[in-house]
Scaffold this motif. Structure first.
Motif, PDB file in Angstrom:
ATOM      1  N   LEU A 821     -11.983  -1.140  -3.786  1.00 20.79           N
ATOM      2  CA  LEU A 821     -10.828  -1.109  -3.027  1.00 20.79           C
ATOM      3  C   LEU A 821     -10.734  -0.409  -2.575  1.00 20.79           C
ATOM      4  CD1 LEU A 821      -8.688  -2.919  -1.772  1.00 20.79           C
ATOM      5  CD2 LEU A 821      -7.446  -2.059  -3.470  1.00 20.79           C
ATOM      6  N   LEU A 822     -10.704   0.047  -1.528  1.00 15.56           N
ATOM      7  CA  LEU A 822     -10.048   1.139  -0.584  1.00 15.56           C
ATOM      8  C   LEU A 822      -8.080   0.904  -0.464  1.00 15.56           C
ATOM      9  CD1 LEU A 822     -10.122   4.452   0.669  1.00 15.56           C
ATOM     10  CD2 LEU A 822     -10.903   3.050   2.463  1.00 15.56           C
ATOM     11  N   ILE A 823      -7.596   1.835  -0.754  1.00 11.38           N
ATOM     12  CA  ILE A 823      -6.252   1.847  -0.642  1.00 11.38           C
ATOM     13  C   ILE A 823      -6.049   2.576   0.097  1.00 11.38           C
ATOM     14  CG2 ILE A 823      -3.874   1.722  -0.935  1.00 11.38           C
ATOM     15  CD1 ILE A 823      -5.031   0.627  -3.640  1.00 11.38           C
ATOM     16  N   SER A 824      -6.112   2.656   1.814  1.00 14.94           N
ATOM     17  CA  SER A 824      -5.572   3.486   2.573  1.00 14.94           C
ATOM     18  C   SER A 824      -4.161   3.334   4.111  1.00 14.94           C
ATOM     19  CB  SER A 824      -6.646   4.772   2.920  1.00 14.94           C
ATOM     20  OG  SER A 824      -6.280   5.757   4.470  1.00 14.94           O
ATOM     21  N   ASN A 825      -4.445   4.107   4.660  1.00 14.90           N
ATOM     22  CA  ASN A 825      -3.783   3.789   6.383  1.00 14.90           C
ATOM     23  C   ASN A 825      -4.567   3.571   7.181  1.00 14.90           C
ATOM     24  OD1 ASN A 825      -5.414   5.901   8.152  1.00 14.90           O
ATOM     25  ND2 ASN A 825      -3.785   7.398   7.012  1.00 14.90           N
ATOM     26  N   SER A 826      -4.368   2.840   8.417  1.00 11.67           N
ATOM     27  CA  SER A 826      -5.041   1.775   9.335  1.00 11.67           C
ATOM     28  C   SER A 826      -6.157   2.629   9.394  1.00 11.67           C
ATOM     29  CB  SER A 826      -4.392   1.534  10.491  1.00 11.67           C
ATOM     30  OG  SER A 826      -3.510   0.456  10.488  1.00 11.67           O
ATOM     31  N   HIS A 827      -6.494   4.701   9.710  1.00  9.94           N
ATOM     32  CA  HIS A 827      -7.046   4.549  10.258  1.00  9.94           C
ATOM     33  C   HIS A 827      -8.441   4.523   9.656  1.00  9.94           C
ATOM     34  CE1 HIS A 827      -5.011   6.898  13.141  1.00  9.94           C
ATOM     35  NE2 HIS A 827      -4.339   7.636  12.455  1.00  9.94           N
ATOM     36  N   ALA A 828      -8.349   4.406   8.573  1.00 13.45           N
ATOM     37  CA  ALA A 828      -9.236   4.472   7.121  1.00 13.45           C
ATOM     38  C   ALA A 828      -9.796   3.061   7.655  1.00 13.45           C
ATOM     39  CB  ALA A 828      -8.517   4.014   6.198  1.00 13.45           C
ATOM     40  N   TYR A 840      -6.988  -1.455   2.214  1.00 21.06           N
ATOM     41  CA  TYR A 840      -5.704  -2.591   1.786  1.00 21.06           C
ATOM     42  C   TYR A 840      -4.737  -0.747   2.399  1.00 21.06           C
ATOM     43  CZ  TYR A 840      -0.938  -3.679  -0.235  1.00 21.06           C
ATOM     44  OH  TYR A 840       0.694  -4.065  -0.288  1.00 21.06           O
ATOM     45  N   GLN A 841      -4.035  -1.979   3.764  1.00 15.49           N
ATOM     46  CA  GLN A 841      -3.477  -1.274   4.667  1.00 15.49           C
ATOM     47  C   GLN A 841      -1.855  -0.448   3.808  1.00 15.49           C
ATOM     48  OE1 GLN A 841      -3.916  -1.041   8.720  1.00 15.49           O
ATOM     49  NE2 GLN A 841      -5.935  -2.134   8.105  1.00 15.49           N
ATOM     50  N   THR A 842      -2.076   0.584   3.690  1.00 19.56           N
ATOM     51  CA  THR A 842      -0.741   1.365   3.594  1.00 19.56           C
ATOM     52  C   THR A 842      -0.631   2.698   3.867  1.00 19.56           C
ATOM     53  OG1 THR A 842       1.134   1.257   1.742  1.00 19.56           O
ATOM     54  CG2 THR A 842      -1.049   1.818   1.060  1.00 19.56           C
ATOM     55  N   GLY A 843       1.385   3.254   3.909  1.00 17.30           N
ATOM     56  CA  GLY A 843       1.234   4.594   3.755  1.00 17.30           C
ATOM     57  C   GLY A 843       0.979   4.893   5.174  1.00 17.30           C
ATOM     58  N   PHE A 844       0.526   5.495   5.997  1.00 16.99           N
ATOM     59  CA  PHE A 844       1.449   5.801   7.500  1.00 16.99           C
ATOM     60  C   PHE A 844      -0.324   6.547   8.053  1.00 16.99           C
ATOM     61  CE2 PHE A 844       2.658   8.974  10.740  1.00 16.99           C
ATOM     62  CZ  PHE A 844       2.903   8.265  11.616  1.00 16.99           C
ATOM     63  N   PRO A 845      -0.694   6.585   9.400  1.00 20.64           N
ATOM     64  CA  PRO A 845      -0.454   5.252   9.869  1.00 20.64           C
ATOM     65  C   PRO A 845      -0.486   3.723   9.510  1.00 20.64           C
ATOM     66  CG  PRO A 845      -1.646   6.236  11.418  1.00 20.64           C
ATOM     67  CD  PRO A 845      -1.312   6.943  10.232  1.00 20.64           C
ATOM     68  N   VAL A 846       0.333   3.036   9.957  1.00 15.78           N
ATOM     69  CA  VAL A 846       0.057   1.395   9.969  1.00 15.78           C
ATOM     70  C   VAL A 846       0.114   0.445  11.087  1.00 15.78           C
ATOM     71  CG1 VAL A 846       0.087  -0.209   8.072  1.00 15.78           C
ATOM     72  CG2 VAL A 846      -0.006   1.888   6.663  1.00 15.78           C
ATOM     73  N   TYR A 847      -1.438   0.603  11.433  1.00 18.12           N
ATOM     74  CA  TYR A 847      -0.871   0.367  13.170  1.00 18.12           C
ATOM     75  C   TYR A 847      -1.704  -0.858  13.275  1.00 18.12           C
ATOM     76  CZ  TYR A 847      -4.612   3.571  13.867  1.00 18.12           C
ATOM     77  OH  TYR A 847      -5.617   3.873  13.969  1.00 18.12           O
ATOM     78  N   LYS A 848      -2.879  -1.052  12.153  1.00 23.39           N
ATOM     79  CA  LYS A 848      -3.876  -2.999  12.252  1.00 23.39           C
ATOM     80  C   LYS A 848      -2.859  -3.860  11.363  1.00 23.39           C
ATOM     81  CE  LYS A 848      -7.886   0.265  13.415  1.00 23.39           C
ATOM     82  NZ  LYS A 848      -8.691   1.159  13.382  1.00 23.39           N
ATOM     83  N   ILE A 849      -1.650  -3.476  10.688  1.00 22.30           N
ATOM     84  CA  ILE A 849      -1.794  -4.860  10.887  1.00 22.30           C
ATOM     85  C   ILE A 849      -0.349  -5.192  11.158  1.00 22.30           C
ATOM     86  CG2 ILE A 849      -3.498  -5.157   8.209  1.00 22.30           C
ATOM     87  CD1 ILE A 849      -0.576  -4.208   6.747  1.00 22.30           C
ATOM     88  N   ILE A 850       0.269  -6.857  10.871  1.00 25.43           N
ATOM     89  CA  ILE A 850       1.822  -6.780  10.812  1.00 25.43           C
ATOM     90  C   ILE A 850       2.267  -6.844  10.030  1.00 25.43           C
ATOM     91  CG2 ILE A 850       3.383  -8.771  12.225  1.00 25.43           C
ATOM     92  CD1 ILE A 850       0.993  -7.312  14.694  1.00 25.43           C
ATOM     93  N   GLY A 851       3.506  -6.215   9.799  1.00 28.98           N
ATOM     94  CA  GLY A 851       4.986  -6.446   8.942  1.00 28.98           C
ATOM     95  C   GLY A 851       5.248  -5.515   7.998  1.00 28.98           C
TER      96      GLY A 851
END
Ligand code: SF4
Length: 884
Positions: A821-828, A840-851
């Motif tokens: 698993l990779l946990i990082s922002n949407s750029h990843a 798993y998208q988290t941090g900044f920026p997160v823009y490829k998932i909603i909510g």
């Protein structure tokens, strides 16, 4: 310096009375550097190295919706990758030409691009880095072209950068290659042979147009530059006609090619039925002599008949759009072409924002809509809203930055700018546009009732950061100011930093963002910029009446050596004594050092330094909470609820809870965060809780100023850390842990038991800002998985708190290994694809998932939600890999 003749570049679009529209922008758009990137970056088999501190690349990376089928590095087109030398303070002092040279060589060897473009930015432009010589030297070493792009942000706005990029193509690329087509083919015997200039294939526009052109016998020799290869641009001089698409920004390329190679040009738009049909006919008519042989015009007419018949059929389902009213605000040529497209759908245009339009654009609009065209120069959010309401508009058609202004006020909205994800060009694109408008109107019709009417640590010394994880200090500070009620941060620098930063923050928070710029241009850089600063601050106070103005420096203003601190303090003295108090807060945030988390913490410190006055008598149940940048907006609400349930009264600084979507109406100021009066009461608190290791410095300052003891909580996720936090609150309040949380704790333990099967022996890589890396590593470890690699964007004193086998300061591109698993922002996203692991998208920026902003990640509940989501990912991966 390559920018030898700005005058030449500003011809054809601004030579008449509205010269200012290309030569100088009146804000609301990005800088010349970004303009150059917009034009060149779509060439997806070339690498684009940004020579400057992190802000320029960090804010623009993946910022545009251009698409490409070209695959260069593994499965990734290079326009989706970020490359920057990430200049540091030492680079500025000692020069970084050698570093740039190494970066070029490294990128050439690792990525193997077909060519490399190297961009100057404000800081490298100001310090006089000779990028041309470096490019020459590197080119002599490599077998590919290395091309300098000298368009630092301070020379002008985006339009000017577009034109500089056009000159770069003329000087370095066009005319340097040979077409693979046979002489017969090149003569046009097989049909029209054209170049498309200024079509960037946003959201796949080109892919809706190209098949129609092909059916009509029109072949594209070179795409300049959407979905292009470097090679095809080198032989663009062999085309028979240049078709300038919807953008006068590259008109200089067409004009110069006419002079140099005798290629005539026409200007067309592909948006809407009328314009698309007109474009096809213009192309057919332009090649008369040579194209008559192949009967091109006849072919074109039959394709127009076919396409229009199909289109009319498809548009029948959208006949309900007839008579709807739209306010349109987009840039330049797009305005008139979208007017035409909207008219094709029977939509009435009740106002057109012209702030970014040239004189010619306005003339064209008058041609389409008549002399009474409702042109509006003032497109401030306040005026746009007024227009929407007064003119009884059904929809706002504009750029993504205005999305949340419309949505917050309950107006349907369609994004037609560069960041959009839907293709609107060609006949098929008009159907897409109709669908989007229709969906948005339908959605808001249904929702208007409840919408607002209102370890091992390693720091990698690198010449180039590829796909950087880092963001600038100014971005961090700007985030912190969003959590102060009636605050407005201003970046003191060229306008690009603010424009691009605002786009990035809006994309992440999906909310309107308060951020302004002092807009420095070349003369301010040479002559001094205190005047800009004072004028901007006075303008803000007069117009917006803020409680706080944050003045954030940039690499440009810092390297220039401006004494911003003194300028701010004399301006504070000048405005004090006025009816309404406004506090000016200076934060030093050069982007060549630190990063997001540090800039955020500095802003909190500066706020305390500027606002706190004398000590106050302590109040036993009032506590200060200094909340870090790693929390989501929803976490702020959770934090307040937890603390209040113990009977304590928290003053949370800053308070970003209003960015969870609950804010009503639009304001140019940050709204709903910590009130200045609350900050003034902080010296009267009994204790300070610092949430996140980076909040220790502000907590220390508070301690020095007011003698208040503090405790740092590196994590508020995970069973153990939440228990400790609860115990602390119980101690401070002298109350037991409320039953509600005892119950949540039991549910978490039960959930942990259920999920732990999926975590055991899993290898996880995290790539996050340090505070979030610490928090994440702790709950992941508690669940029995192992963080084998943690990547952080910059070093921090707290790095030791990350529970990982290896911790490195690096970028996303450097991540290699075998992970589950990779946990990082949407750029990843691309990194995850490359590693073939879920993200798993988290941090900044997160823009490829909603909510993301309404997601709670702290406390018992937040921890359980994350555990469940992660277990689910492991479960799916196991199924995919055939392990379950
Ligand atoms: S204005 Fe900002 S983003 Fe643009 S080049 Fe200058 S520093 Fe970079």
């Amino acid at each position: 310096m390559m920018i030898t003749s700005i005058d030449k570049l500003t011809q054809g679009g601004c030579e008449r009375e509205k010269k200012e529209k290309i030569c100088r922008s009146r804000g609301g758009e990005s800088c010349a550097f970004d303009g150059a990137m917009i034009v060149l970056q779509p060439i997806a088999d070339t690498a684009h190295i940004v020579h400057g501190p992190i802000a320029c690349c960090g804010n623009t990376w993946e910022g545009r919706g251009t698409l490409s089928k070209v695959r260069t590095y593994r499965d990734t087109p290079l326009h989706q990758m970020g490359f920057t030398t990430d200049m540091t303070e030492m680079d500025i002092i000692y020069g970084s030409e050698e570093k740039l040279y190494k970066a070029i060589i490294e990128v050439a060897e690792k990525i193997r691009p077909k060519a490399i473009f190297v961009y100057a930015t404000c800081v490298s432009g100001l310090t006089g880095e000779d990028i041309e010589s470096v490019c020459k030297k590197a080119e002599a070493e490599l077998c590919i072209r290395v091309i300098p792009v000298n368009a630092p942000g301070f020379v002008g706005p985006k339009n000017l950068g577009n034109r500089i990029a056009g000159e770069v193509l003329l000087d370095y690329v066009i005319g340097t290659g040979n077409s693979p087509l046979s002489p017969l083919n090149l003569r046009g015997d097989k049909g029209g042979l054209i170049n498309l200039i200024g079509e960037y294939n946003i959201a796949g526009d080109l892919w809706l147009v190209e098949p129609v052109l092909k059916d009509a016998g029109i072949r594209i020799l070179s795409r300049i530059t959407g979905d292009s290869t470097f090679e095809e641009i080198t032989y663009a001089h062999r085309a028979k006609l240049n078709v300038v698409v919807c953008s006068r920004a590259l008109i200089n390329v067409a004009k110069e090619m006419e002079k140099r190679y005798g290629i005539p040009y026409i200007e067309v738009s592909f948006f809407g039925k009328t314009e698309m049909t007109k474009a096809l006919r213009m192309i057919g008519a332009s090649g008369k002599g040579q194209w008559a042989r192949v009967g091109l015009e006849g072919k074109i007419e039959s394709i127009i008949t076919r396409e229009e018949r199909q289109l009319n059929e498809k548009l029948k389902s959208y006949s309900h759009l007839k008579g709807k009213k739209a306010v349109l605000y987009t840039g330049g040529v797009k305005s008139w072409s979208f007017i035409s497209a909207l008219l094709d759908l029977g939509i009435e245009i009740v106002a057109v924002g012209t702030k970014k339009s040239t004189f010619e654009d306005e003339e064209k609009m008058k041609e389409i809509l008549g002399e009474d065209v409702p042109l509006v120069e003032d497109v401030t959010p306040k005026n746009l809203l007024r227009l929407l309401k007064e003119r009884n508009a059904d929809i706002l058609v504009a750029g993504g930055r205005n999305q949340y202004l419309a949505i917050k006020e309950g107006f349907p909205f369609v994004d037609v700018n560069q960041e959009r994800h839907i293709a609107y060009a060609g006949y098929e694109g008009l159907v897409n546009l109709a669908e989007q408008i229709s969906n948005s109107i339908r959605f808001y019709a249904g929702h208007r009732s409840y919408m607002s009417n209102k370890t091992y640590f390693q720091s990698q010394e690198k010449s180039v950061a590829v796909n950087p994880l880092k963001h600038s200090q100014a971005i961090g500070a700007a985030i912190a100011f969003q959590g102060i009620d009636k605050a407005l941060p201003v970046i003191h620098g060229a306008q690009g930093c603010t424009f691009l930063g605002k786009v990035l923050l809006t994309k992440h928070f999906r909310e309107p963002i308060a951020l302004q710029s002092t807009k420095l241009f070349t003369e301010d850089v040479v002559m001094g910029s205190d005047g800009n600063l004072i004028k901007t601050v006075n303008g803000i106070i007069e117009k917006n009446n803020p409680d706080v103005v944050g003045i954030l420096t940039s690499g440009l203003s810092e390297v220039k050596g401006d004494d911003v601190k003194t300028a701010v303090s004399s301006q504070q003295s000048a405005i004090s004594g006025q009816d309404k108090e406004c506090i000016l807060v200076h934060v030093s945030t050069p982007d060549y050092e630190g990063g997001l988390e540090i800039g955020y913490a500095k802003a909190v410190e500066a706020l305390l330094g500027a606002i706190l006055t004398c000590p106050l008598p302590p109040s036993s149940n009032q506590i200060n909470v200094l909340a870090g940048s790693h929390l989501t907006p929803s976490d702020f609400t959770e934090l307040r609820e937890i603390i209040e349930s113990f009977g304590l009264r928290p003053i949370i600084l800053p308070d970003l809870s209003a960015l969870d979507g609950s804010r009503q109406g639009f304001s140019a100021l940050a709204a709903g965060g910590t009130d200045v009066e609350d900050i003034k009461r902080m010296p009267g608190s009994a204790f300070t809780l610092a949430i996140g290791a980076s909040m220790e410095l502000p907590a220390k300052l508070l301690n020095e100023k007011s003698g208040i003891e503090y405790s740092v909580f590196e994590s508020l996720s995970g069973l153990r850390d939440v228990e400790i936090f609860m115990q602390m609150l119980a101690f401070l309040s002298a109350n037991p842990v409320p039953d509600k949380y005892e119950r949540q704790r039991r549910i978490l333990i039960d959930g942990m038991r259920d999920a732990h099967f999926y975590f055991g022996s899993k290898k996880v890589c995290i790539a996050l800002e340090p505070d979030l890396a610490i928090q994440t590593s702790r709950w992941i470890k508690e669940m029995g998985a192992e963080i084998t690699l943690a990547v952080i964007p910059q070093n921090a004193e707290s790095t030791g708190g990350i529970l990982a086998k290896e911790v490195v300061v690096s970028d996303l591109f450097s991540i290699a290994g075998d992970f589950d698993l990779l946990i990082s922002n949407s750029h990843a996203e691309d990194t995850a694809k490359r590693l073939d692991v879920p993200l798993y998208q988290t941090g900044f920026p997160v823009y490829k998932i909603i909510g993301n902003n309404s997601k709670t990640t702290i406390g018992y509940r937040g921890t359980l939600a994350m555990i469940n989501e992660t277990a689910d990912i492991f479960l799916r991966k196991g199924e995919r890999d055939g392990q379950i």
